[in-house]
Design an enzyme around this catalytic site. Sequence first.
Site, PDB file in Angstrom:
ATOM      1  N   ASP A  11       0.807  -1.225   0.000  1.00  0.00           N
ATOM      2  CA  ASP A  11       0.000   0.000   0.000  1.00  0.00           C
ATOM      3  C   ASP A  11       0.838   1.271   0.000  1.00  0.00           C
ATOM      4  O   ASP A  11       0.321   2.353  -0.237  1.00  0.00           O
ATOM      5  CB  ASP A  11      -0.917   0.010   1.227  1.00  0.00           C
ATOM      6  CG  ASP A  11      -1.996  -1.049   1.141  1.00  0.00           C
ATOM      7  OD1 ASP A  11      -2.368  -1.418   0.014  1.00  0.00           O
ATOM      8  OD2 ASP A  11      -2.459  -1.516   2.191  1.00  0.00           O
ATOM      9  N   ARG A  58     -18.625   1.272 -22.509  1.00  0.00           N
ATOM     10  CA  ARG A  58     -19.021   1.200 -21.119  1.00  0.00           C
ATOM     11  C   ARG A  58     -18.181   2.105 -20.238  1.00  0.00           C
ATOM     12  O   ARG A  58     -17.102   2.527 -20.597  1.00  0.00           O
ATOM     13  CB  ARG A  58     -18.776  -0.217 -20.591  1.00  0.00           C
ATOM     14  CG  ARG A  58     -19.840  -1.184 -20.931  1.00  0.00           C
ATOM     15  CD  ARG A  58     -19.516  -2.514 -20.293  1.00  0.00           C
ATOM     16  NE  ARG A  58     -20.513  -3.488 -20.733  1.00  0.00           N
ATOM     17  CZ  ARG A  58     -20.395  -4.790 -20.584  1.00  0.00           C
ATOM     18  NH1 ARG A  58     -19.308  -5.288 -20.026  1.00  0.00           N
ATOM     19  NH2 ARG A  58     -21.342  -5.599 -20.996  1.00  0.00           N
TER      20      ARG A  58
END
Lengths: 341, 341, 341, 341
Positions: free
Chosen positions: D127, D162
Amino acid sequence: MRIGVLTSGGDCPGLNAVIRSIVHRAVADHGDEVVGFHDGWRGLLEADYRKLDLDAVGGILALGGTILGSSRVRPEHLRDGVERARGHVADLGLDAIIPIGGEGTLKAARLLSDAGLPIVGVPKTIDNDIASTDVTFGFDTAVGVATEALDRLKTTAESHQRVLIVEVMGRHTGWIALHSGMAAGAHAIVVPERPFDIGELAELVGRRFQAGKRFAIVVVAEGAKPREGSMEFDIGGKDVYGHERFAGVARQLSLELEERLGKEARPVILGHVQRGGTPTAYDRVLATRFGWHAVEAAHRGDFGMMTALRGTQIVLTSLAEAVEHLKTVPMERYAEAECVL
Amino acid sequence: MRIGVLTSGGDCPGLNAVIRSIVHRAVADHGDEVVGFHDGWRGLLEADYRKLDLDAVGGILALGGTILGSSRVRPEHLRDGVERARGHVADLGLDAIIPIGGEGTLKAARLLSDAGLPIVGVPKTIDNDIASTDVTFGFDTAVGVATEALDRLKTTAESHQRVLIVEVMGRHTGWIALHSGMAAGAHAIVVPERPFDIGELAELVGRRFQAGKRFAIVVVAEGAKPREGSMEFDIGGKDVYGHERFAGVARQLSLELEERLGKEARPVILGHVQRGGTPTAYDRVLATRFGWHAVEAAHRGDFGMMTALRGTQIVLTSLAEAVEHLKTVPMERYAEAECVL
Amino acid sequence: MRIGVLTSGGDCPGLNAVIRSIVHRAVADHGDEVVGFHDGWRGLLEADYRKLDLDAVGGILALGGTILGSSRVRPEHLRDGVERARGHVADLGLDAIIPIGGEGTLKAARLLSDAGLPIVGVPKTIDNDIASTDVTFGFDTAVGVATEALDRLKTTAESHQRVLIVEVMGRHTGWIALHSGMAAGAHAIVVPERPFDIGELAELVGRRFQAGKRFAIVVVAEGAKPREGSMEFDIGGKDVYGHERFAGVARQLSLELEERLGKEARPVILGHVQRGGTPTAYDRVLATRFGWHAVEAAHRGDFGMMTALRGTQIVLTSLAEAVEHLKTVPMERYAEAECVL
Amino acid sequence: MRIGVLTSGGDCPGLNAVIRSIVHRAVADHGDEVVGFHDGWRGLLEADYRKLDLDAVGGILALGGTILGSSRVRPEHLRDGVERARGHVADLGLDAIIPIGGEGTLKAARLLSDAGLPIVGVPKTIDNDIASTDVTFGFDTAVGVATEALDRLKTTAESHQRVLIVEVMGRHTGWIALHSGMAAGAHAIVVPERPFDIGELAELVGRRFQAGKRFAIVVVAEGAKPREGSMEFDIGGKDVYGHERFAGVARQLSLELEERLGKEARPVILGHVQRGGTPTAYDRVLATRFGWHAVEAAHRGDFGMMTALRGTQIVLTSLAEAVEHLKTVPMERYAEAECVL
């Protein structure tokens, strides 16, 4: 049942996948025992081996190389060793031997098979030149590596406004050149099956520049040679120290093209990178299927045979047939490449 | 000759390679003209198209997606449009139309072909479920992406001592699950062709833990379903807002396995990543060959046909035959995977 | 504001990402106009350019090469062209010029800056040898490509029981050799910063074989040279045809090591593959940030400066300082590699 | 010297590289002994370990996962175990302990250090949220995997017209979202550091469609949340069976955007794929350097410290400081992304 396995010849992505598959199928499903000989035929001739259980093949499916080692043994050497091999096979109580290797290995396998040893071969070559199978494992990985390199080289050739002559593997056949050249959109593909005319090649590449393009990529198999009289060509040899001194086809082509076209041309030799490392998914599946079917063949007593891919099926084909001739690129396949010489 | 091209249905790596190949072969070799219809059949029905010359297909060989766009058209809509299509074909002076698409597209192609339009189809599906061809382009890329993900997930599953249930594409057939599962050495592979028994699956995975292993990878095709009565299963549907609310097979399996095994289990849904992006070398070569042979078929007047791979050859097969039934995973292929359910 | 952009020097992954970032920041956020000069300084000297709007940079972020083209211009040529450049800048109404390039380009940029032109430089080199920035984009991609090749070569070296001498880029500095060698676990790393003693190198590799290992990988930067008197060394030059005839350090090392160790040794020259193609995520982010900050600098009027990475921040540093000396590998960094010579 | 090593917390590419580097530096260069504890702190608390010599770390540099295993231990549990740990350290004659782990592990490391144990920590988190180091290993690999997925998804989003909402890792910080989003050219990036306004997000994406584009990619960190009152949001929780029933931010965003924009929107959750498998070259180099410097710190007696990257240097920073606060994405970094919310 007791099965011996060995890997022989040059490195090829998927060797470990075959070994693993043989052990899984034989040990886990059939309750067999498997031993692996070290360094190819040498291990068999010297009874140098180790037991392969399920743990021994853990985590090797995607690993390049071969956990058993490999080596090249001269045919004479093996011929002299047939009786020794037979003795070791008897001593070890082996019911089947599965050699995994290329043309040389399969010839040796046939020799031992003719001498009565229970052999099921598994073909291996990144060159894809074994006749009796549609494809061999290792080829897809080699083509993938070459294609990725070609993809990268294109932008550099374009930025530098150059002709890049990229030499890929293939001493006798142009399969890697053909497939990687098609996959990467090369502007010319030169294969051993069709000796090239340097004038024709220069014209093909030259037309591209005349059409306003600023770079070109030529893919050439290492075994490609000029048509007789087409250009002076160093066919290689040893220098006084015994070192190979062949300039290489890409290097010679780049000098010639630079002079004929008046454009910077540079050789790139991909080399060993094409034959090592993690196999593609395609090669892992093919290698795994070959291993599985080799064990099945052994259990059925189908000896003197080799696994082969035909369409989507794995079949057995005789070792004799397998090594009769090389599978070369047919000229109608070559024509599909659009950018043929 | 004047040729129209269109791409229809879901994304599939290799679409651009087919388009490029058609243009190269037709324009550069035959001196044809090529037009590309926009967004699949819609472009044909509305005469929305553009000319495709060599420059228009420069640099697209390795590009995912389709430069022509795509769409899904309802069969009824197309049926009503046959006359309109015929009119546009006549107005544009088209001698051949090459639609590139999956099952639905090929059915539509057959409809137009039956109505007398000059059609040569090119099959496309990452699912590999079209019966009359050994392989379709896009499949190798999808398997490669799934295998790479599985390779990564293995180390995480091991570090976290978990069961990971990895859902791959395949609504009706288990080809991607089978090949990626074999390539990555999955410990169980669940395919739609064989409804699974949850007890059997739990036992298979459980045996691994009993043997001292600390993790397991289960690959499941999105269309896999439990054997009747094997477990409660949410077969999906729309919620009150009209949104799909199917929990997904991986999620349901992970809950069940966690409870039955007493081990942490987590679903991973690979999803759309499998169907986009740069095609593998294998898919680029296959797509390029399909395009080349489609043009040749058009020039020979072989209409109502579709390109197909048989072994190492590209052949033509009738559109009628192509869409008769899905190519499912045969149980003997499934058995080769060693870790079948 | 009106901004001119150009790319100059050799290919480097991330060039297009900088161009795109400049256009996005300038056009979309500031409402500026951007023009791109063709083929580096040549475009500026000849006022050969095109407008770059948002559409012009669509889809280029991950593309290797440079959409603007590049070239190498001799310093004298540029010196003579300062007035011409000034004239074009005035004619085009440019408020800032952002040249993207390596050491030579930045020197040229400084020349123009000293002459009063409004310049903000963006450093570019796969070699990572520009002193005033922690890292340059392109380097991470080059290291990644070299590392992937080394990963593959390891299994082949092992299967073939060889020493592989792998030559990577780096004429003056060993950054790529150091990082790829560390990343791939090379057994010796040879850099230009420290002339090697061939006896020492042979001993280092030899110890590995004495310890029972069967292969070794030596990574060598193309600019590495032996310590004086250590071995005969072909320092290169042109042959009578004007062709470069330098044998290359890897080739010479492999001959020497083969003789000294009595083991097969082979050179592998990675070449141009390291400098082209899709940039890594790291390089795309760095390139994007450089572009963004170059536009900000232009808006603040910070001319005569160059973007640079310091820790996690992008800062500006003077062009003068940037080109003063090369950033070489410090010996304490080299020592961390564990397998230093 | 005698050194104990352990890995703790979630999987992270580069763990094995650190272990290998510690063993290489300690054993080969210093003549130390190294033992590895199994499954993180558990191994230390239960004196479950094995000796790590050079052979034990052969071939693991590029391998994902950790050869030592990992686990999560509750803080209370460790607090109660300090005396036991001290006893084992004394019994084993350990002069230093090097725990490799994330925030929780480093807090535990500090606890033991405060209790007088000789600790040198190595920070680990994909992270990238540990404050006192510029970067942690594992992050570059995670960003690379996410970027490659985004590259692929772009062509599918475009073909299918999309909006794809791609959820990447990051419970508390948006580093992976920011870097992968920038690297792949996402059209919006949503991070936990800045609660999003759904109306703003819809407008940002909507503007793209109004400008004629046919698709959009939104990257969202898993921990992102809406600004209060911005939209109804399921913040997760356990269902009656104790299973996590959080719909996930990507899924909720896709439903909302579909309704607001009238465009198909689909969630893609990358999940565990980001945290496993082969580390990038960047992560391997950083991990190797951390290991090397941790051993040096131990030899100098620099305990209670942690390795950290500052610019291009590895430095030591106090464990106390390291875990004081999370390193979040600063808003000025976020602004550089061009497509911020």
